[in-house]
Design an enzyme around this catalytic site. Structure first.
Site, PDB file in Angstrom:
ATOM      1  N   THR A  90      14.106  -3.175  27.983  1.00 50.01           N
ATOM      2  CA  THR A  90      14.740  -4.490  28.068  1.00 50.01           C
ATOM      3  C   THR A  90      14.034  -5.231  29.205  1.00 50.01           C
ATOM      4  O   THR A  90      13.424  -4.615  30.080  1.00 50.01           O
ATOM      5  CB  THR A  90      16.245  -4.404  28.392  1.00 50.01           C
ATOM      6  OG1 THR A  90      16.406  -3.666  29.601  1.00 50.01           O
ATOM      7  CG2 THR A  90      17.022  -3.723  27.276  1.00 50.01           C
ATOM      8  N   LYS A 123      17.034  -6.078  33.014  1.00 53.74           N
ATOM      9  CA  LYS A 123      17.712  -5.200  33.982  1.00 53.74           C
ATOM     10  C   LYS A 123      16.943  -5.263  35.304  1.00 53.74           C
ATOM     11  O   LYS A 123      16.807  -6.362  35.849  1.00 53.74           O
ATOM     12  CB  LYS A 123      17.837  -3.800  33.384  1.00 53.74           C
ATOM     13  CG  LYS A 123      18.692  -3.811  32.097  1.00 53.74           C
ATOM     14  CD  LYS A 123      19.002  -2.419  31.600  1.00 53.74           C
ATOM     15  CE  LYS A 123      20.007  -2.425  30.492  1.00 53.74           C
ATOM     16  NZ  LYS A 123      19.491  -2.689  29.148  1.00 53.74           N
ATOM     17  N   ASP A 136      12.544   5.313  26.043  1.00 55.27           N
ATOM     18  CA  ASP A 136      13.383   4.122  26.134  1.00 55.27           C
ATOM     19  C   ASP A 136      13.570   3.821  27.617  1.00 55.27           C
ATOM     20  O   ASP A 136      14.431   4.400  28.289  1.00 55.27           O
ATOM     21  CB  ASP A 136      14.730   4.360  25.438  1.00 55.27           C
ATOM     22  CG  ASP A 136      15.585   3.096  25.440  1.00 55.27           C
ATOM     23  OD1 ASP A 136      15.222   2.138  26.145  1.00 55.27           O
ATOM     24  OD2 ASP A 136      16.617   3.083  24.744  1.00 55.27           O
ATOM     25  N   GLU A 161       7.183 -17.816  13.553  1.00 51.58           N
ATOM     26  CA  GLU A 161       7.070 -16.513  12.863  1.00 51.58           C
ATOM     27  C   GLU A 161       5.619 -16.072  12.863  1.00 51.58           C
ATOM     28  O   GLU A 161       4.719 -16.853  12.529  1.00 51.58           O
ATOM     29  CB  GLU A 161       7.571 -16.640  11.424  1.00 51.58           C
ATOM     30  CG  GLU A 161       9.075 -16.715  11.330  1.00 51.58           C
ATOM     31  CD  GLU A 161       9.532 -16.801   9.882  1.00 51.58           C
ATOM     32  OE1 GLU A 161       8.693 -17.005   8.989  1.00 51.58           O
ATOM     33  OE2 GLU A 161      10.745 -16.658   9.655  1.00 51.58           O
ATOM     34  N   TYR A 176       9.750 -22.870  15.835  1.00 48.85           N
ATOM     35  CA  TYR A 176       9.635 -21.735  14.910  1.00 48.85           C
ATOM     36  C   TYR A 176       8.227 -21.183  14.991  1.00 48.85           C
ATOM     37  O   TYR A 176       7.265 -21.919  14.876  1.00 48.85           O
ATOM     38  CB  TYR A 176       9.939 -22.167  13.464  1.00 48.85           C
ATOM     39  CG  TYR A 176      11.147 -21.420  12.956  1.00 48.85           C
ATOM     40  CD1 TYR A 176      11.073 -20.040  12.761  1.00 48.85           C
ATOM     41  CD2 TYR A 176      12.361 -22.060  12.741  1.00 48.85           C
ATOM     42  CE1 TYR A 176      12.193 -19.331  12.350  1.00 48.85           C
ATOM     43  CE2 TYR A 176      13.469 -21.358  12.331  1.00 48.85           C
ATOM     44  CZ  TYR A 176      13.380 -19.989  12.137  1.00 48.85           C
ATOM     45  OH  TYR A 176      14.476 -19.287  11.751  1.00 48.85           O
ATOM     46  N   ARG A 209      17.328 -12.059  29.219  1.00 56.79           N
ATOM     47  CA  ARG A 209      17.887 -11.054  28.305  1.00 56.79           C
ATOM     48  C   ARG A 209      16.927 -10.891  27.131  1.00 56.79           C
ATOM     49  O   ARG A 209      16.573 -11.864  26.471  1.00 56.79           O
ATOM     50  CB  ARG A 209      19.243 -11.551  27.814  1.00 56.79           C
ATOM     51  CG  ARG A 209      20.006 -10.621  26.939  1.00 56.79           C
ATOM     52  CD  ARG A 209      21.463 -10.973  26.993  1.00 56.79           C
ATOM     53  NE  ARG A 209      21.954 -10.771  28.347  1.00 56.79           N
ATOM     54  CZ  ARG A 209      22.296  -9.582  28.854  1.00 56.79           C
ATOM     55  NH1 ARG A 209      22.252  -8.503  28.118  1.00 56.79           N
ATOM     56  NH2 ARG A 209      22.695  -9.477  30.104  1.00 56.79           N
TER      57      ARG A 209
HETATM   58  N1  PLP Z   1      18.399   1.381  25.546  1.00 55.49           N
HETATM   59  C1  PLP Z   1      19.010   1.713  26.678  1.00 55.49           C
HETATM   60  C2  PLP Z   1      18.645   2.990  27.361  1.00 55.49           C
HETATM   61  C3  PLP Z   1      19.968   0.875  27.237  1.00 55.49           C
HETATM   62  O1  PLP Z   1      20.594   1.214  28.367  1.00 55.49           O
HETATM   63  C4  PLP Z   1      20.291  -0.337  26.574  1.00 55.49           C
HETATM   64  C5  PLP Z   1      21.302  -1.269  27.106  1.00 55.49           C
HETATM   65  O2  PLP Z   1      21.853  -1.134  28.137  1.00 55.49           O
HETATM   66  C6  PLP Z   1      19.633  -0.617  25.378  1.00 55.49           C
HETATM   67  C7  PLP Z   1      18.698   0.253  24.888  1.00 55.49           C
HETATM   68  C8  PLP Z   1      20.001  -1.828  24.564  1.00 55.49           C
HETATM   69  O3  PLP Z   1      19.672  -3.009  25.150  1.00 55.49           O
HETATM   70  P1  PLP Z   1      20.351  -4.378  24.632  1.00 55.49           P
HETATM   71  O4  PLP Z   1      21.739  -4.390  25.128  1.00 55.49           O
HETATM   72  O5  PLP Z   1      19.464  -5.450  25.165  1.00 55.49           O
HETATM   73  O6  PLP Z   1      20.297  -4.325  23.127  1.00 55.49           O
END
Ligand code: PLP
Length: 434
Positions: free
Chosen positions: A235, A238, A209, A65, A63, A244
């Site tokens: 993320t 990918k 994003d 936090e 843990y 993950r």
């Molecule tokens: N943002 C985009 C552009 C994505 O393509 C994805 C997932 O494919 C996410 C956010 C969310 O990621 P997660 O599935 O890890 O929550």
């Protein structure tokens, strides 16, 4: 496929096998699935044994936090080191003022970014979901559409590209507090400088994003959004090929807001085994070999898109600049759903996907999405991707309701087996013995 030889994390696997044979069987079954077929889901990759080792470590017990040096629990000296190392690597690799490696996923990273930048009810401008955006970009079924006033921008019907003049017009009209770019199914480069100028004009924050393409940025295969964005969410699983999870990069001035938005606002204790595995992946991504990988991912995606185009399957926007291609199957007369199912029978894993202005509902969809992260990790290059394109094109046209179609799918599955035998996922280590 034979599952007698366990995966390379042998000793731990023996432990799992004896404690829980049912789950052990699932783990082996999944490994067999990965090894037996072609993985073309654009959001997936095959992490390294080093990443898997960190994920399977005792760091999962801790843990922690808070943040390094500022924890709510004792005993954090080791995990503090893991997180500090990871944060330094993230800042250095991406040239970011600040990084946060605690988001549990991409969606969690996005939630934290919203929390840091906007208040409920405020206006957000982002790409429409049916045109390639993500659920967290304003969908009604997601917090982003429920708690925020989301306005969407489409892609143009003729070019299937973002129309920056249209985005500017929408921004002027709606005066959003936050503008988001980055997508789930947009195969082309995004002009981050254009988005920055639009955000500046209407005094909005810019969040990129980069969930899908952050690995290409890490490898230098496409331009970085970091110099332009206030906040970059990503993320780690990918193209970046980590565990993950999620990651946030931002300008130093947003550091405190982002950290507080992740913890304590949207999350509790961080997954320290995942944070450590992210650090491992960032080290791997900083190596020259990863730059070669990222460039090959893009070359492979182009080859795949071109091959499918030659086989009569139109790539949306005419091609790709990234790791993924979106393929319009309307001319072929097969839905995305059927194409996905047919390919699955041929041991090719890909997903149905809506195309811009899709006449079909999302669960049917007129297209498929293909990505080259996994096959490139397995060492495939252009000659193999030409074969992959041919196999997909044949599989999509093979109707399993007919005898001929079933025979064709069996033949394609055989060709897939031959191809992946040469480029195996997780090759078995020779030194392993039971
Ligand atoms: N943002 C985009 C552009 C994505 O393509 C994805 C997932 O494919 C996410 C956010 C969310 O990621 P997660 O599935 O890890 O929550």
């Amino acid at each position: 496929m034979d599952s007698v030889v366990p995966p390379f994390w042998g000793p731990d696997f023996d432990e799992l096998s004896s404690t829980d044979p049912e789950i052990a069987q699932v783990v082996l079954g999944e490994l067999d699935r990965l090894r037996a077929g072609l993985q073309l889901i654009a959001s997936e990759n095959l992490t390294s044994p080093a990443v898997l080792a960190a994920l399977g470590s005792t760091l999962t017990n801790k843990y922690a936090e808070g943040y390094p040096g500022r924890r709510y629990y004792g005993g954090c000296a080791q995990v503090d080191q893991a997180e500090t190392i990871g944060l330094t690597r993230a800042r250095e690799l991406f040239g970011a003022g600040h990084a946060n490696l605690q988001p549990h996923s991409g969606a969690s990273a996005n939630l934290a970014a919203y929390a840091a930048l906007v208040a409920p009810g405020e206006k957000v401008l982002a790409m429409e979901l049916p045109h390639g955006g993500h659920l967290t970009h304003g969908s009604r079924v997601n917090f982003s559409g429920r708690w925020f006033d989301a306005v969407g921008y489409p892609v143009r019907a003729d070019t299937e590209l973002i129309d920056y003049d249209q985005v500017r017009d929408l921004a002027r009209r709606h005066r959003p507090k936050l503008i988001i770019c980055g997508a789930t199914a947009y195969p082309r480069l995004i002009d981050f400088a254009a988005f920055r100028s639009i955000a500046d004009e209407v005094d909005a924050y810019l969040m990129v994003d980069a969930a899908h393409f952050i690995g290409l940025v890490a490898g230098g295969a496409i331009p970085s959004p970091v110099p332009y964005a206030d906040v970059v969410c990503a993320t780690t699983h990918k193209v970046l090929r980590g565990p993950r999870g999620g990651m946030i990069l931002c300008r130093a001035e947003f550091a405190e807001r982002i950290d507080k938005a992740v913890f304590p606002f949207t999350q509790g204790g961080p997954l320290m085994h995942a944070v450590a595995a992210k650090a491992v992946a960032l080290r791997e991504a900083a190596r020259p070999a990863f730059g070669e990988y990222a460039a090959q991912v893009v070359r492979n995606a182009r080859t795949l898109a071109d091959g499918l185009a030659e086989a009569g399957m139109r790539p949306v926007s005419g091609g790709t600049d990234t790791h993924l291609a979106l393929i319009d199957l309307r001319e072929v007369g097969v839905s995305g759903r059927d194409a996905e199912a047919r390919c699955e029978l041929a041991r090719i894993t890909l997903n149905k996907n809506a195309i811009p202005y899709d006449p079909q509902p999302p669960m049917t969809a007129s297209g498929i999405r293909v990505g080259t992260g996994c096959v490139t990790t397995q060492g495939m290059t252009e000659p193999q991707l030409r074969v992959v394109a041919e196999l997909i094109a044949r599989a999509v046209r093979a109707d399993p309701a007919t005898v001929a179609g079933t025979a064709e799918l069996t033949e394609i599955a055989g060709a897939v087996t031959e191809l992946v035998a040469e480029f195996p996922a997780y090759p078995r280590p020779v030194e392993y013995s039971r």
